[in-house]
Enzyme design. Structure first.
Site, PDB file in Angstrom:
ATOM      1  N   HIS A 222     -27.324 -74.114  88.070  1.00 49.66           N
ATOM      2  CA  HIS A 222     -27.257 -75.155  89.102  1.00 49.66           C
ATOM      3  C   HIS A 222     -27.301 -74.575  90.515  1.00 49.66           C
ATOM      4  O   HIS A 222     -27.141 -75.293  91.494  1.00 49.66           O
ATOM      5  CB  HIS A 222     -25.946 -75.934  88.890  1.00 49.66           C
ATOM      6  CG  HIS A 222     -25.884 -77.244  89.588  1.00 49.66           C
ATOM      7  ND1 HIS A 222     -24.843 -77.583  90.436  1.00 49.66           N
ATOM      8  CD2 HIS A 222     -26.707 -78.311  89.574  1.00 49.66           C
ATOM      9  CE1 HIS A 222     -25.024 -78.800  90.898  1.00 49.66           C
ATOM     10  NE2 HIS A 222     -26.149 -79.266  90.386  1.00 49.66           N
ATOM     11  N   LYS A 224     -28.530 -73.039  94.104  1.00 55.19           N
ATOM     12  CA  LYS A 224     -29.620 -73.229  95.045  1.00 55.19           C
ATOM     13  C   LYS A 224     -29.482 -72.147  96.101  1.00 55.19           C
ATOM     14  O   LYS A 224     -28.683 -72.269  97.036  1.00 55.19           O
ATOM     15  CB  LYS A 224     -29.568 -74.605  95.715  1.00 55.19           C
ATOM     16  CG  LYS A 224     -29.676 -75.779  94.736  1.00 55.19           C
ATOM     17  CD  LYS A 224     -28.326 -76.327  94.376  1.00 55.19           C
ATOM     18  CE  LYS A 224     -28.467 -77.580  93.512  1.00 55.19           C
ATOM     19  NZ  LYS A 224     -27.164 -78.067  93.044  1.00 55.19           N
ATOM     20  N   ASP A 229     -34.771 -60.514 102.912  1.00 57.98           N
ATOM     21  CA  ASP A 229     -34.559 -59.122 103.333  1.00 57.98           C
ATOM     22  C   ASP A 229     -33.112 -58.652 103.175  1.00 57.98           C
ATOM     23  O   ASP A 229     -32.708 -57.680 103.826  1.00 57.98           O
ATOM     24  CB  ASP A 229     -35.002 -58.925 104.786  1.00 57.98           C
ATOM     25  CG  ASP A 229     -36.512 -59.097 104.958  1.00 57.98           C
ATOM     26  OD1 ASP A 229     -37.230 -58.990 103.953  1.00 57.98           O
ATOM     27  OD2 ASP A 229     -36.957 -59.357 106.096  1.00 57.98           O
ATOM     28  N   HIS A 390     -24.679 -86.284  98.286  1.00 63.81           N
ATOM     29  CA  HIS A 390     -24.877 -85.229  97.305  1.00 63.81           C
ATOM     30  C   HIS A 390     -24.153 -83.932  97.671  1.00 63.81           C
ATOM     31  O   HIS A 390     -24.180 -82.967  96.912  1.00 63.81           O
ATOM     32  CB  HIS A 390     -26.382 -84.959  97.148  1.00 63.81           C
ATOM     33  CG  HIS A 390     -26.739 -84.043  96.009  1.00 63.81           C
ATOM     34  ND1 HIS A 390     -27.097 -82.725  96.197  1.00 63.81           N
ATOM     35  CD2 HIS A 390     -26.788 -84.269  94.675  1.00 63.81           C
ATOM     36  CE1 HIS A 390     -27.361 -82.171  95.025  1.00 63.81           C
ATOM     37  NE2 HIS A 390     -27.186 -83.078  94.083  1.00 63.81           N
ATOM     38  N   LYS A 392     -21.369 -80.945  98.408  1.00 62.35           N
ATOM     39  CA  LYS A 392     -20.211 -80.410  97.688  1.00 62.35           C
ATOM     40  C   LYS A 392     -19.417 -79.547  98.683  1.00 62.35           C
ATOM     41  O   LYS A 392     -19.758 -78.388  98.947  1.00 62.35           O
ATOM     42  CB  LYS A 392     -20.646 -79.552  96.503  1.00 62.35           C
ATOM     43  CG  LYS A 392     -21.590 -80.265  95.502  1.00 62.35           C
ATOM     44  CD  LYS A 392     -23.035 -79.972  95.824  1.00 62.35           C
ATOM     45  CE  LYS A 392     -23.997 -80.333  94.703  1.00 62.35           C
ATOM     46  NZ  LYS A 392     -23.928 -81.605  94.106  1.00 62.35           N
ATOM     47  N   ASP A 397      -6.669 -77.164 104.738  1.00 67.78           N
ATOM     48  CA  ASP A 397      -5.886 -76.943 105.955  1.00 67.78           C
ATOM     49  C   ASP A 397      -6.820 -76.634 107.128  1.00 67.78           C
ATOM     50  O   ASP A 397      -7.888 -77.214 107.238  1.00 67.78           O
ATOM     51  CB  ASP A 397      -4.861 -75.818 105.732  1.00 67.78           C
ATOM     52  CG  ASP A 397      -3.906 -76.112 104.580  1.00 67.78           C
ATOM     53  OD1 ASP A 397      -3.689 -77.297 104.306  1.00 67.78           O
ATOM     54  OD2 ASP A 397      -3.400 -75.173 103.955  1.00 67.78           O
TER      55      ASP A 397
END
Length: 472
Positions: A222, A224, A229, A390, A392, A397
């Site tokens: 999952h 991405k 470099d 979408h 995440k 704190d």
């Protein structure tokens, strides 16, 4: 009409299925999985063995076989390089931060790499801006480009990034493209063939590689990621597709030593898929005019235990004043439910943003059943109204912000290969705070009535979905 012999054969088959179902039910409860998952499989395998046994063969695994052994093999091949890499990483270890001691220790224990200083982190909120930034980085590449996505579309966005990769391949830059076969199941082979023909090295993650792994299709990579470099890295929620131009999502660009850690994640996955290791830099370069502390934590079903669940439960448990979370899918395990409830009950400002417009109906149904678990204990829930949410993100704190690929559901916590960037920097935390405040402004507060006032068939379907959630 069935004769006695037919009935005898059917009876024998059912008896064998029942015995096998009982044995597999015992196996299910002995494996490392959530209690809901163990109970669901146990009941289903005993009650409906003929139907459930094939499902268990495909969806019942909790450990991804072969990956750890492949990593040991790779480490033997590049032992000197890996030793030098670890020395370079430890040489830029960030100073301990007050209030972050537990998370710092956990991150290093899970990854063997501490929080690293000398990074420059850029928060990317707009989808178009994210892709523009990625392509600009690819165009600046001098040595190599590493690209990995879960979902890739053959649309304007997918072709634009592909063309940028191909252009670099033409100029002599090494280019590598890794994708998940299940996430890209609708991607035409012609899209990949164009890259291969132009010199880009392309591979699927190959979840089912090898005879013993042929039933591992329930696992996903999952992640991405993008690395240029060994100095510039990207991590976050955006896949490659036009829909992410309107989705509410968040990505990070990281310049500096921590890009090397994103690179290591790619190298591991690439070696699993191909048995090869690209020639890449092992030395880190400090970002200019920036000294932000970052840790990359990669988790997955090849871990010896559920590291993803441990990481997020620890982040929740260490919150003292504020805990803000966004997740497109909310089907938490028992440990996460208790940790969230405990945080709210001890006075932490716990807020969770969920999408108002879902893209997976069964998961959305299951999430409704957690409303009372959260609201009755002081957790504040919100539903984001504009487009599909979408992203995440977790904000703890004024100490640390986490952005990556992990959803608060069984799949991310146990079954997916995931990646999370933890940023311990006051200015960056303030940026994430401002971003989430805007998201709260575009959300509606959830009340118990959002579920309780639904028709009985809806509530029954939601409860059934919750029972099935460990299998999702």
């Amino acid at each position: 009409m069935l004769d006695l012999q037919d009935l005898t054969i059917i009876g024998a088959v059912l008896l064998v299925a029942e015995i096998l179902g009982i044995l597999l039910a015992i196996h299910a409860v002995m494996q490392p999985r959530s209690s809901q998952g163990a109970i669901a499989w146990f009941i289903a395998l005993i009650a409906l063995p003929v139907v459930t046994i094939p499902l268990y063969a495909v969806f019942g695994r909790t450990r991804f076989m072969g990956y750890t052994e492949a990593m040991r093999e790779a480490a033997e091949i590049v032992g000197d390089w890996l030793h030098e890499w670890l020395e370079n990483m430890n040489a830029v270890a960030a100073k301990p931060r007050p209030g972050l001691e537990v998370i710092e220790a956990l991150a290093k224990s899970l990854t063997y790499v501490p929080f690293l200083r000398a990074n420059r982190v850029e928060l990317l909120v707009d989808g178009a801006e994210t892709y523009d930034n990625m392509i600009s980085a690819i165009e600046s590449a001098r040595s190599y480009v590493l690209v990995q996505f879960y979902i890739v579309r053959d649309d304007v966005i997918g072709r634009r990034l592909r063309d940028a990769i191909v252009a670099k391949a033409h100029s002599g830059v090494q280019t590598f493209f890794l994708y998940d076969e299940i996430g890209c199941i609708k991607l035409p082979t012609a899209y990949l063939d164009v890259m291969r023909e132009e010199g880009v090295k392309v591979s699927g993650f190959k979840t089912t590689k090898g005879r013993s792994n042929r039933f591992q299709i329930n696992f996903r990579n999952h992640r991405k990621l993008l690395v240029v470099d060994g100095y510039t890295g990207y991590i976050g929620g955006n896949n490659l597709g036009e829909e992410y131009l309107v989705y509410r999502d968040t990505h990070l660009r990281i310049d500096g030593p921590e890009a090397q850690h994103i690179q290591l994640s790619f190298l591991k996955d690439w070696y699993w898929a191909t048995g090869q290791l690209p020639a890449v830099a092992s030395k880190s370069t400090a970002a200019e005019i920036s000294d932000q502390a970052v840790a990359i934590v990669n988790t997955g079903p090849a871990d010896i235990t559920a590291y993803c669940s441990i990481l997020f439960s620890s982040l929740v448990s260490n919150a003292r004043s504020r805990l803000w979370i966004t997740s497109p899918y909310f089907v938490p395990n028992d440990a996460m439910v208790v940790a969230l409830q405990a945080a709210a009950l001890r006075g932490v400002d716990v807020r969770i943003i969920l999408p108002d417009k879902a893209d997976q109906r069964v998961v959305e149904l299951a999430s409704f059943t957690y409303y009372d678990d959260m609201l009755n204990n002081g957790v504040r829930l919100y539903r984001y109204r504009e487009h599909f949410m979408h992203q995440k993100v977790i904000l703890v704190d004024d100490t640390v912000a986490g952005i990556g690929t992990v959803n608060l559901d069984n799949r991310s916590l146990y079954l997916n290969f995931e990646a999370t960037a933890l940023v311990a920097d006051h200015d960056f935390v303030k940026q994430v705070e401002a971003m989430l405040m805007d998201d709260f402004d575009n959300s509606i507060a959830v009340k118990s009535e959002h579920f309780d006032n639904r028709p009985l068939p809806f509530r029954v379907a939601a409860q059934i979905a919750r029972l099935a959630s460990p299998l999702l």
